[in-house]
Design an enzyme around this catalytic site. Structure first.
Site, PDB file in Angstrom:
ATOM      1  CB  THR A 188      52.202  53.949  15.592  1.00 53.45           C
ATOM      2  OG1 THR A 188      51.058  54.795  15.779  1.00 53.45           O
ATOM      3  CG2 THR A 188      52.250  53.900  14.096  1.00 53.45           C
ATOM      4  CD  GLU A 335      52.795  57.765  12.681  1.00 61.00           C
ATOM      5  OE1 GLU A 335      52.486  58.255  13.738  1.00 61.00           O
ATOM      6  OE2 GLU A 335      51.791  57.176  12.308  1.00 61.00           O
ATOM      7  CE  LYS A 443      31.937  66.509   4.648  1.00 63.52           C
ATOM      8  NZ  LYS A 443      32.659  66.125   3.492  1.00 63.52           N
ATOM      9  CD1 TRP A 448      34.357  69.643   7.571  1.00 58.53           C
ATOM     10  CD2 TRP A 448      34.399  67.660   8.164  1.00 58.53           C
ATOM     11  NE1 TRP A 448      34.850  68.874   6.802  1.00 58.53           N
ATOM     12  CE2 TRP A 448      35.031  67.666   6.963  1.00 58.53           C
ATOM     13  CE3 TRP A 448      34.308  66.254   8.958  1.00 58.53           C
ATOM     14  CZ2 TRP A 448      35.390  66.489   6.368  1.00 58.53           C
ATOM     15  CZ3 TRP A 448      34.910  65.069   8.267  1.00 58.53           C
ATOM     16  CH2 TRP A 448      35.299  65.072   7.084  1.00 58.53           C
TER      17      TRP A 448
END
Ligand code: AMP
Length: 546
Positions: A188, A335, A443, A448
């Protein structure tokens, strides 16, 4: 607890969860069902099973043995499906090579996985020639091709796939072994640094298949995958086993269509002529199909499409649904084998807009998935549809670490849960919605901002073909947002107009006012990763320097 362990009769069979057992039912129930490769080949399930045996015999004859690693470099073919079965059923590990990586990265993954043999489509021979001499472990190559020409190569080819199969016997006594044996591995690039290897056992793949069958087969209103479906993947088979659906489709004994290299016209023609009813892909691929003239001409009213790998934009969802497509989202990652959630509509009382919102959500956990959304102290955030945190998970089919990488494995699994790096909220009905990846959250001045949300607003403009928003380091604000925007052909819109439009969402309270710091840059195209997603890592690096 020891006292309650089930007693075993000495002669009772202790059935292991092995991939070979996924073939048991379809081989007897559906021997005449078909597996199609483009407009070139057609096999029955009975022939498919014989070919899996022939492949096992052929691989054994060239020297493959249990414990070896066998790599495949191919497009989505019937051959790849045969490898999905024969290689792990021999007790070897199937390495599905990501053919879209750079030659250097491919070399890294071949060496890191310690591949013993590579089955390679003739189209990738020039790529391997480039790194030849630096591949240390490979003992031989098997050539994959659609015709019988003899391509020139200096690689040590031990045979051509079809020739080897034709010379091999069509039965093979696949042995039993420990279900925790490694079956597959692949790499990955979704994290920083070099590609990381993930790995899955027979037991994990069997449980993922069964849970996927249960989840996809039990949805009542839409998106169901059942025995009368015709399946065609449009997610590469190297990308998390094409999301594991080829295993599900085969275990169900349904007709399957493998499209080879993705050519929009061919994909659409196959959907039409083979009557494909179930596919899955990333939004970029669907966008490609939707932009093709044929898309408007063929009947798509029986086509179900599961979108994953990235958020499904509402505008795309609506446009697809307006063409009759049953479109909805799923979520997972390399994963996680991959499937964790599906966004099926479970309510009849929704208006059109609400229903589209559900289809574009990230979904609800499928059976056996323990999914939490937590803050930095690993405390669950409220399920109020607003509070965000990181998604962490436990299921029986998660990679137990990164191959030969103890440090990153521990980080992935800190606190006993697999950390996805995805930021999401959860509503009262348990639908989760990813708002960002942790490293994609911007941020600004301590607040955020979701880059995905701003991208969605921009993409909703008729003048905008595509948009990507990234955060760049800024001494005053910590980070400042930059939007890269590709205009539609001949569309006219200025930076000033787009900024004014975005500020409208601040006035409506839909987005934090920090977004006024947004800068816009018009570009010709936006860089993608090897699996077709916006390459934010690369964009951040590129524009940081600029
Ligand atoms: P990969 O390992 O390349 O399959 O990438 C997995 C990542 O893709 C996840 O961690 C998410 O960030 C993203 N992803 C996958 N599915 C979705 C989805 N339905 N919505 C938003 N992001 C997604």
């Amino acid at each position: 607890m020891q006292d309650n362990l089930i007693p075993r009769t000495e002669s009772a069979y202790d059935y292991p969860l092995l991939i070979k057992n996924l073939l048991t039912a379809p081989a007897v129930n559906n021997p005449n069902q078909t597996i199609v490769y483009r407009d070139l080949q057609r096999f029955t399930y009975a022939e498919f099973k014989q070919r899996v045996c022939r492949l096992a015999n052929a691989l054994t004859a060239v020297g493959v043995k249990a414990g070896d690693t066998v790599a495949v470099m191919d497009w989505d073919t019937h051959r790849y499906l045969e490898c999905f079965y024969a290689v792990p059923m021999l007790g070897a590990v199937l390495h599905t090579v990501n053919i879209r990586l750079s030659p250097e990265q491919i070399l890294y993954t071949i060496d890191h996985a310690e591949d013993d043999f590579i089955l390679v489509n003739e189209e990738f021979l020039p790529l391997l020639e480039q790194i030849k001499g630096r591949i240390d472990t490979v003992k031989g190559y098997v050539l994959l091709q659609d015709d019988q020409n003899q391509p020139k190569t200096s690689l040590p080819v031990v045979g051509e796939y079809e020739t080897l199969l034709s010379q091999a016997a069509d039965t093979f006594a696949f042995p039993d072994f420990n279900e925790n044996t490694r079956a597959t591995t692949f790499y990955t690039t979704g994290t920083t640094g070099m590609p990381k290897g993930v790995y899955f056992s027979h037991r994990q793949l069997v449980l993922h298949t069964l849970a996927g069958m249960a989840a996809l087969g039990s949805t009542a209103r839409q998106g169901r995958l059942h025995q009368e479906d015709v399946y065609m993947p449009i997610t590469p088979m190297f990308h998390v086993h094409a999301w594991g659906v080829p295993y599900i489709a085969t275990a169900l004994g349904i007709k399957q269509v493998y499209p080879g290299k993705y050519l929009p016209e061919l994909l659409l023609r196959l959907i039409d002529t083979e009557k494909v009813t179930f596919s899955h892909c990333v939004p970029t691929i669907l966008h490609l199909l939707m932009s093709h003239p044929l898309f408007k001409e063929i009947d798509l009213s029986n086509w179900k499409v599961l979108i994953g790998g990235a958020a499904l934009p509402k505008t795309m969802c609506r446009a697809a649904r307006d063409r009759g497509i049953d479109i909805y989202s799923g979520y997972g990652m390399s994963e996680t084998c991959p499937v964790l959630t599906l966004a099926n509509v479970a309510d009849d009382d929704l208006n059109d807009d609400e229903e589209l919102d559900i289809r574009c959500k990230t979904g609800r956990p499928i059976p056996l998935v323990d999914l939490r959304i937590v803050d930095e102290q690993m405390q669950d955030v409220p399920a109020d549809g607003q509070s965000v945190g990181e998604i962490i998970v436990r299921t029986p089919w998660l990679t137990q670490g990164y191959l030969k990488d103890q440090r990153n494995s521990e980080t992935l699994w800190r606190g006993g849960y697999l950390h996805t790096g995805d930021v999401a909220n959860r509503d009262a009905n348990n639908y989760i919605k990813i708002t960002d990846r942790i490293k994609d959250v911007i941020k600004i001045g301590g607040e955020w901002i979701s880059s995905l949300e701003v991208e969605d607003f921009l993409a909703a403009r008729p003048e905008v073909a595509e948009a990507a928003v990234i955060g760049l380091p800024d001494p005053k604000w910590g980070e400042k947002p930059l939007a890269l925007v590709v205009k539609k052909d001949s569309a006219e819109i200025s930076e000033k107009e787009l900024l004014h439009y975005i500020r409208g969402f601040v006035d409506k309270g839909l987005i934090s006012k920090q977004i006024v710091l947004l800068k816009i840059e018009f570009v010709d195209g936006i860089e993608k990763t090897s699996v077709g997603k916006t390459d934010k890592k690369l964009l951040r690096e590129k524009y940081q320097q600029g």
